[in-house]
Design an enzyme around this catalytic site. Structure first.
Site, PDB file in Angstrom:
ATOM      1  N   ASN A 125      -0.204   1.052  -7.826  1.00 46.67           N
ATOM      2  CA  ASN A 125       0.176   1.661  -9.092  1.00 46.67           C
ATOM      3  C   ASN A 125      -0.186   3.141  -9.102  1.00 46.67           C
ATOM      4  O   ASN A 125      -1.169   3.568  -8.488  1.00 46.67           O
ATOM      5  CB  ASN A 125      -0.467   0.937 -10.272  1.00 46.67           C
ATOM      6  CG  ASN A 125      -1.972   1.128 -10.317  1.00 46.67           C
ATOM      7  OD1 ASN A 125      -2.464   2.077 -10.925  1.00 46.67           O
ATOM      8  ND2 ASN A 125      -2.717   0.234  -9.672  1.00 46.67           N
TER       9      ASN A 125
ATOM     10  N   CYS B  86      18.131   1.576 -28.547  1.00 49.89           N
ATOM     11  CA  CYS B  86      19.368   1.036 -29.124  1.00 49.89           C
ATOM     12  C   CYS B  86      20.187   0.261 -28.089  1.00 49.89           C
ATOM     13  O   CYS B  86      20.887  -0.685 -28.444  1.00 49.89           O
ATOM     14  CB  CYS B  86      20.207   2.170 -29.713  1.00 49.89           C
ATOM     15  SG  CYS B  86      19.621   2.699 -31.332  1.00 49.89           S
TER      16      CYS B  86
ATOM     17  N   ALA C  99      -2.019  -6.090   0.663  1.00 57.93           N
ATOM     18  CA  ALA C  99      -1.289  -6.095   1.935  1.00 57.93           C
ATOM     19  C   ALA C  99      -1.689  -4.922   2.822  1.00 57.93           C
ATOM     20  O   ALA C  99      -2.106  -5.099   3.970  1.00 57.93           O
ATOM     21  CB  ALA C  99       0.212  -6.073   1.663  1.00 57.93           C
TER      22      ALA C  99
ATOM     23  N   ARG D 138       1.949 -11.965   3.332  1.00 58.36           N
ATOM     24  CA  ARG D 138       1.879 -10.606   3.885  1.00 58.36           C
ATOM     25  C   ARG D 138       0.461 -10.064   3.952  1.00 58.36           C
ATOM     26  O   ARG D 138       0.212  -9.066   4.621  1.00 58.36           O
ATOM     27  CB  ARG D 138       2.767  -9.660   3.062  1.00 58.36           C
ATOM     28  CG  ARG D 138       2.294  -9.506   1.634  1.00 58.36           C
ATOM     29  CD  ARG D 138       3.392  -9.065   0.691  1.00 58.36           C
ATOM     30  NE  ARG D 138       2.871  -8.873  -0.655  1.00 58.36           N
ATOM     31  CZ  ARG D 138       2.623  -9.852  -1.499  1.00 58.36           C
ATOM     32  NH1 ARG D 138       2.845 -11.109  -1.139  1.00 58.36           N
ATOM     33  NH2 ARG D 138       2.147  -9.611  -2.712  1.00 58.36           N
TER      34      ARG D 138
ATOM     35  N   ASP E  52     -11.609  -4.286  -4.763  1.00 55.25           N
ATOM     36  CA  ASP E  52     -10.354  -4.824  -5.300  1.00 55.25           C
ATOM     37  C   ASP E  52     -10.734  -5.813  -6.381  1.00 55.25           C
ATOM     38  O   ASP E  52     -11.542  -6.713  -6.160  1.00 55.25           O
ATOM     39  CB  ASP E  52      -9.536  -5.512  -4.211  1.00 55.25           C
ATOM     40  CG  ASP E  52      -8.090  -5.760  -4.631  1.00 55.25           C
ATOM     41  OD1 ASP E  52      -7.891  -6.346  -5.717  1.00 55.25           O
ATOM     42  OD2 ASP E  52      -7.178  -5.361  -3.897  1.00 55.25           O
TER      43      ASP E  52
ATOM     44  N   LYS F 115     -10.356 -10.976  -3.332  1.00 54.49           N
ATOM     45  CA  LYS F 115      -9.696 -10.388  -2.171  1.00 54.49           C
ATOM     46  C   LYS F 115     -10.664  -9.559  -1.332  1.00 54.49           C
ATOM     47  O   LYS F 115     -10.679  -9.656  -0.102  1.00 54.49           O
ATOM     48  CB  LYS F 115      -8.529  -9.500  -2.617  1.00 54.49           C
ATOM     49  CG  LYS F 115      -7.298 -10.246  -3.075  1.00 54.49           C
ATOM     50  CD  LYS F 115      -6.151  -9.283  -3.354  1.00 54.49           C
ATOM     51  CE  LYS F 115      -4.889 -10.037  -3.740  1.00 54.49           C
ATOM     52  NZ  LYS F 115      -3.756  -9.125  -3.997  1.00 54.49           N
TER      53      LYS F 115
END
Length: 1017
Positions: free
Chosen positions: A537, A592, A437, A475, A464, A488
């Site tokens: 990321n 847990c 995007a 988008r 990419d 891309k």
């Protein structure tokens, strides 16, 4: 979409997580008129069409000119002389098949205007704005004015006398666990002190599962007053039955009513939303400046000319007259304000794609608010400027001649920055990492500003590794339906070149990381002028940040999360790096909590994701390695006994205990697994900790964050139960390569014959209450079982012929049953613990760790990034010229600040920052490479440092605690030989520089030292 009233979740997936189904449905019934198809108008139209309204009518009476090509990305050189709206229609139509894009020319009559829900004016006169604004206000038509002039922008909104907002910020309602509620007037609610409750004064809340004061569980939403981080007051509770304990309090979004002034009134009494708290005093001046520009055009039939001093003086005179008639005039200091208004005049004819992206993105978000009542509208004026992008010394660089139009596509930019700057842009070499995007928006901007367009050196390299998916199309606007499954980077590069045929782009499909350093090597980075990250990321961001610091290259960093966005500029030897103040990593949930004590749907969804990996991926991976990797057994036997036992148990169960032969076996296994998870394990937990269990300290065990569970009885007629069986059996069969049949009637027949083993809870079964308890017991191993499994699995040839098929989780394929399993597994566990379930849409968001996204935010962020780029290309070396930004279009909120300077450190009274390094030439004059001893001597001689520790990555090359013989062996080796022998790896041929870290045996050694860049060639 508008005909069937059904939202295409495959297309709008990421936007749905921003707006929600209700708002999207309202947009699908909305018609929008956008007048003016220059750069700003087409930016708004692009974002609105991607958003998914019913129709967009684009209006323009004018034909395309050369100057339009500076920012109108859907116009080509061949469109010069054609109507701008007609030339843009086809391109806008391709963005979204659900949106009707129509054209209109001629007068905007009242009959025409009355057909629309929202009217947006760009490139319009003030008289036109006042006429249309008055009609729209009187007829409850939402009205928006947007404009840019060079490096200044304006936005105005009028949504009528009564505009209802149903969700002011789009955030998930806050929820907190209640500790107790007092009887009194008012009653005081105290929440558990694990976290701040997060509520604010005036919020409305409801209660659930409160014990004692049960009247609250049926109450309508009530307003609260915050007392501190853990408590707040509510209504009069003195007449309620008893003191309240436990339960949950949850925020309720209440409708809010807003009233807007019509344009004529708002011009005189402007309410200006700050776009930059460091420039508040300038906003009122810009309010006057835009009015003065309108008056100038009215008197002269044109805007002020680029760098025309006479026009600048005229504009200032007009501005002072307007200011004198204002209800609250600005105190104008002639020298300061004349300079400001001169800058406005000099660049008034400028047309810049970054400014249009910023104002156009914000305006498009306001259109969506007008259609939906989702998010807080802008009330009512916004002024934004980037005057810091102008060169500091302009007199020698910019004048009427250097800023005059050339009859080329960059005339709108040359008017602001001059022709020489345009040449600089053309010669730039940039590395764009990511073509999603933000990457698409940046490439559009790069193409329009003329980055890397010169034959003698300019180039953009974009990489990419991903291919285009349908959910990207909402988008990532350079992609179309026909591009799905294509790379891309290749597709984005082609689209950018269509926008500007002169741009030079090379596209790759590489991941950035150590494995591609032979491609993006020393030579590659040395030639770059800068890097732009368009990543999603932290790992890749950190890596690219490190490379830019290593090579001393500027880095343009940005990111979005729904309506929120941020930009950061990283400048060599000036600012801190991205990694200096990185965001904290997600620590996840306590084990847990997931295994035994979930209290939120996020817990059950993470548990379901872990189940997916533990059932359908990891067992198949382990078995395939066991059967086909001769070294696998040796590796697992080197692990701890507990890890070895768990791995062998998984392999044995997969190959022997649970291995199916037919589809019916898979159904039976799924049914029994349901019994274990949702019935037997819960009964065992309740056996260990009954509902009335009290801890040794006298506290109810099932209180606070611990929700008391209940076992589930399987019912084949229960849709959720059957969903679990179908999805689990199908995925289980897939891992074994067994043909499946998901016909529900036949599955129910199989289920009717399944005999489920009787279960009786056992005493002595250990259930850990917290993670510390679990860790303390981590080394407890059944040695007999371990030896038994080692014997049974000693010969893998027994299982030859078996092939397993690990399944990688894929959230976006609705036909693969992955999200079906996650949703069913999570909601069944939620039912165990009386946690409200999540539908598939919400489950996909949480379990798939989806980042909500919308085109408007991306457009604004990309525009802000390119404003940084202007300054970098000019060679600005002052931090004050740059503005890192944070935005939230939902509220709306804008904050800008100077980048933080790089932190200085000292050694021997010498300052150094993260950008500095010791540069060592590893080759001596005779061509030989230096030894470690010579390396130490170099630092003693050149830097007066007694180096005692040398490391390369995780490899220790020298340490003071070593025995003398080991030190002597290392000291005589050449540096590259030492690296090879210690790391047991060859140095790749493309590596020309090795990075070492050193420490010294001096008193201030804890202060650290710059890294060493050791040149080996």
């Amino acid at each position: 979409m508008s005909d069937t009233h059904t939202i295409d979740e495959g297309l709008y997936s990421r936007q749905l997580y921003v707006l929600g189904h209700e708002a999207m449905t309202k947009m699908a019934h909305s018609d929008v008129l956008i007048s003016g198809m220059r750069g700003l108008g087409v930016e708004i139209a692009k974002n609105v069409a991607l958003g998914g309204v019913r129709s967009v009518v684009i209006h323009d009476d004018q034909n395309a000119e050369w100057q339009d090509l500076s920012s109108q990305f859907f116009l080509k050189e061949g469109d010069i002389g054609k109507n701008r709206a007609l030339a843009s229609q086809m391109h806008l139509s391709e963005l979204n098949n659900y949106v009707h894009v129509l054209t209109q020319s001629g007068e905007l009559s009242e009959d025409l205007l009355s057909k629309f829900d929202v009217v947006v004016l760009t490139n319009s006169s003030l008289d036109e704005q006042l006429r249309i604004g008055s009609f729209c206000h009187s007829n409850n038509i939402k009205f928006i004015v947007a404009d840019t002039k060079g490096l200044i922008g304006q936005l105005f909104c009028d949504f009528g006398e009564e505009f209802i907002v149903y969700d002011s910020d789009g955030e998930q309602p806050i929820s907190a666990m209640v500790l107790n509620i007092t009887k009194g007037s008012p009653g005081i609610v105290t929440c558990l002190d694990e976290h701040s409750h997060g509520f604010q004064n005036g919020d409305y809340v409801t209660f659930s599962e409160v014990k004692g004061m049960t009247e609250l569980n049926q109450c309508s939403p009530m307003e609260i007053k915050v007392l501190d981080r853990y408590s707040f007051s509510i209504c009069d509770t003195s007449s309620f039955s008893d003191i309240g304990t436990g339960g949950y309090v949850t925020e309720v979004k209440m409708p809010k009513k807003y009233s807007f002034k019509p344009l004529e009134e708002a011009l005189k009494e402007p309410n200006i939303i700050p776009s930059d708290f460091g420039k508040i005093e300038r906003h009122q001046c810009l309010h006057i400046a835009f009015q003065a520009l309108h008056q100038f055009v009215k008197e002269n039939g044109r805007l002020p000319g680029p760098r025309n001093e006479t026009d600048a003086r005229k504009l200032f005179t007009i501005a002072k007259a307007i200011n004198a008639d204002a209800l609250v005039p600005v105190e104008m200091d002639d020298s300061f304000h004349e300079d400001l208004f001169s800058k406005v005049a000099y660049m008034a004819v400028g047309d810049l794609i970054p400014m249009n992206a910023v104002i156009g993105g914000i305006a498009a978000q306001e259109v969506m608010k007008a259609c939906t009542g989702k998010f807080t509208p802008l009330r009512q004026w916004l002024y934004f400027d980037a005057l810091e992008c102008l060169p500091l010394e302009t007199n020698d660089i910019l004048n009427e001649e250097t800023c005059a139009p050339r009859g080329c596509r960059y005339d709108g930019q040359i008017a602001v920055f001059g022709a020489d700057f345009q040449k600089k842009l053309g010669k730039q070499k940039y590395f764009l990492v990511g073509a999603g995007a933000i990457g698409c928006e940046l490439l559009k901007n790069f193409a329009m500003i003329g980055l890397a367009t010169k034959e003698d050196g300019g180039c953009i390299t974009v990489t990419d590794m991903d291919s285009i998916e349908r959910s990207n199309l909402n988008r990532q606007f350079l992609f179309r339906d026909r591009d799905v499954s294509k790379p891309k980077s290749d597709t984005a590069a082609i689209a950018a070149k269509q926008m500007n045929p002169h741009i030079h782009i090379v596209s790759h499909q590489n991941r950035v990381g150590e494995e591609t350093e032979h491609i993006y090597n020393d030579e590659f980075f040395t030639e770059l002028d800068g890097v732009a990250n368009a990543l999603d990321n932290v790992e890749a961001r950190m890596y690219m940040d490190g490379r830019c610091v290593f090579y001393g290259k500027p880095l343009l960093e940005s990111g979005t999360l729904g309506t929120k966005g941020n930009t950061q500029v990283i400048l060599p030897f000036l600012t801190e790096s991205y990694g200096t103040n990185r965001d904290p990593t997600d620590m996840g949930f306590p084990m847990c909590t997931l295994k035994h004590f979930p209290n939120a749907i996020e817990h059950t969804l993470q548990w379901a994701r872990d189940e997916f990996e533990g059932l359908f991926k990891q067992p198949a991976v382990c078995v395939e390695q066991y059967l086909r990797d001769n070294n696998f057994k040796e590796r697992i036997l080197q692990q701890s006994d507990l890890q070895t036992l768990n791995t062998l148990e998984t392999i044995y169960n997969t190959l022997v205990t649970d291995r199916p032969t037919y589809w019916a076996d898979c159904v039976r296994w799924a049914r029994n697994h349901f019994q274990i998870l949702y019935q037997n394990n819960i009964r065992q937990l309740l056996h260990n900790f009954p509902p009335d269990h009290v801890t040794s300290s006298g506290v109810q065990f099932w209180s606070g964050p611990k929700r008391c569970p209940k076992p589930l009885d399987f019912d084949a007629n229960n849709i959720l139960h059957l969903d679990y069986i179908v999805t689990t059996a199908k995925l289980f069969a897939e891992t074994y390569g067994i043909q499946w049949d998901t016909d529900r009637a036949s599955i129910i027949n199989i289920l009717s014959e399944v005999k489920v083993s009787k279960f009786t809870p056992r005493s002595g079964v250990k259930i850990h209450v917290d993670d510390k308890e679990m860790q303390d017991d981590a080394e407890s191993v059944d040695e007999d079982r371990l030896q038994e499994l080692k014997t049974k699995l000693s010969d893998a040839s027994v299982f030859q012929g078996i092939h397993m098929h690990p399944i990688d989780f894929e959230k976006d394929d609705d036909t693969n049953y992955h999200m079906g399993f996650i949703t069913a597994a999570s909601n069944l566990r939620a039912e165990n613990y009386s946690i409200p379930p999540a539908d598939r849409h919400k489950s996909k968001l949480i379990a798939g760790k989806i980042i909500p996204a919308i085109a408007t935010t991306t457009a604004v962020v990309s525009g802000l990034v390119c404003l940084h780029l202007y300054n970098i290309v000019q060679g600005q070396k002052t931090i004050k010229r740059f503005r890192n930004g944070f935005i939230n279009l939902a509220i709306p909120f804008f904050a800008f600040s100077e980048p933080l300077a790089a932190k200085s450190n000292l050694y021997h009274d010498i300052e150094w920052t993260v950008w500095d390094s010791f540069k060592v030439q590893g080759r001596k004059p005779n061509g030989d490479e230096m030894t470690l001893q010579e390396f130490l001597d170099h630092f003693k001689r050149e830097h007066k440092l007694d180096v005692s520790i040398v490391t390369h990555g995780n490899a220790l090359l020298l340490a003071p605690f070593w025995v003398e013989e080991k030190q002597r062996q290392h000291l005589t080796q050449r540096m590259t030989e030492l690296v090879r022998s210690v790391t047991k790896n060859e140095i790749p041929s493309h590596v020309k520089v090795l990075k070492f870290e050193i420490d010294c045996s001096t008193d201030d050694a804890d202060m650290g030292r710059p890294p060493v860049h050791y040149w080996i060639s």
